[in-house]
Design a protein around this motif. Sequence first.
Motif, mmCIF file in Angstrom:
data_model
loop_
_atom_site.group_PDB
_atom_site.id
_atom_site.type_symbol
_atom_site.label_atom_id
_atom_site.label_comp_id
_atom_site.label_asym_id
_atom_site.label_seq_id
_atom_site.Cartn_x
_atom_site.Cartn_y
_atom_site.Cartn_z
ATOM 1 N N GLU A 157 -19.533 -26.054 -39.554
ATOM 2 C CA GLU A 157 -19.165 -27.464 -39.563
ATOM 3 C C GLU A 157 -19.312 -28.174 -40.884
ATOM 4 N N PRO A 158 -18.282 -28.814 -41.334
ATOM 5 C CA PRO A 158 -18.555 -29.720 -42.603
ATOM 6 C C PRO A 158 -19.826 -30.425 -42.419
ATOM 7 N N THR A 159 -20.434 -30.338 -43.678
ATOM 8 C CA THR A 159 -21.721 -31.117 -43.591
ATOM 9 C C THR A 159 -21.637 -32.579 -44.009
ATOM 10 N N ALA A 160 -22.633 -33.032 -44.619
ATOM 11 C CA ALA A 160 -22.776 -34.394 -45.012
ATOM 12 C C ALA A 160 -21.748 -34.788 -45.945
ATOM 13 N N PRO A 161 -21.379 -36.234 -45.608
ATOM 14 C CA PRO A 161 -20.414 -37.092 -46.604
ATOM 15 C C PRO A 161 -20.733 -36.931 -48.014
ATOM 16 N N GLY A 162 -22.066 -36.694 -48.633
ATOM 17 C CA GLY A 162 -22.242 -36.619 -49.875
ATOM 18 C C GLY A 162 -21.673 -35.392 -50.554
ATOM 19 N N ILE A 163 -21.820 -34.137 -49.704
ATOM 20 C CA ILE A 163 -21.231 -32.903 -50.056
ATOM 21 C C ILE A 163 -19.722 -33.041 -50.196
ATOM 22 N N ALA A 164 -19.164 -33.631 -49.252
ATOM 23 C CA ALA A 164 -17.639 -33.997 -49.338
ATOM 24 C C ALA A 164 -17.293 -34.519 -50.505
ATOM 25 N N ASP A 165 -18.129 -35.544 -50.851
ATOM 26 C CA ASP A 165 -17.800 -36.178 -52.229
ATOM 27 C C ASP A 165 -17.746 -35.653 -53.414
ATOM 28 N N PHE A 166 -19.060 -34.584 -53.138
ATOM 29 C CA PHE A 166 -19.203 -33.519 -54.534
ATOM 30 C C PHE A 166 -17.751 -32.681 -54.666
ATOM 31 N N HIS A 167 -17.530 -32.139 -53.421
ATOM 32 C CA HIS A 167 -16.217 -31.390 -53.400
ATOM 33 C C HIS A 167 -15.182 -31.952 -53.818
ATOM 34 N N ARG A 168 -14.926 -33.369 -53.367
ATOM 35 C CA ARG A 168 -13.490 -34.046 -53.945
ATOM 36 C C ARG A 168 -13.558 -34.185 -55.345
ATOM 37 N N SER A 169 -14.658 -34.467 -56.083
ATOM 38 C CA SER A 169 -14.699 -34.552 -57.394
ATOM 39 C C SER A 169 -14.484 -33.366 -58.103
#
Length: 189
Positions: free
Chosen positions: A149-161
């Motif tokens: 499953e997708p992990t924490a929002p901080g990791i999602a922000d990292f991947h967006r950048s």
Amino acid sequence: MSRAGGVGAAALLARDIHVLPEFLGNRSPYADPDSRAVIAGLDLDADIGAIERLFVAGLCGLAYGLADVVDAFRSHGVDSSMMVISGGAGRSPLVRQIMADTTDLVVALPETQEPVLLGAAMLGAVAAGACASLGDAMASMSAIGRLSEPTAPGIADFHRSKRRVHGLMRELERESRRAMHGIVPDRRS
């Protein structure tokens, strides 16, 4: 994963290294057979940590290409909450987690070790009349194994950048080809 403190956080190892892994062009969604790979952020480190960082950056680059495909599907009204992955790389928890985090999809691993052979068996079952339809064969012969499953929002922000950098690298690669188009090297020397 142990160096980073977990499977989701392992992507952070690739913070400063970026890979557009189009060594053989892009089939989807850009359909650009002339596209080529770009690697940015390498340094002169030659230890195992440098290799790990480059490896993780390559996985991220592959996952960003997959996210581009998922976005193209979504823009045409095809949406999903789960993706089933198969093949050798799909057995890696790191690969599955990076793909889940970059696509915002649950990544599922089939229970079978050989999904291609199982698919052939399903087609055979339908052809032999043992199952009424391919849907029936799929329902009775397959099962989902592990889920990522997708992990924490901080990791999602990292991947967006990082994905934004991935897009910039794609533009750079295209512009580089345009700039060099028609330039023929002098072969007299």
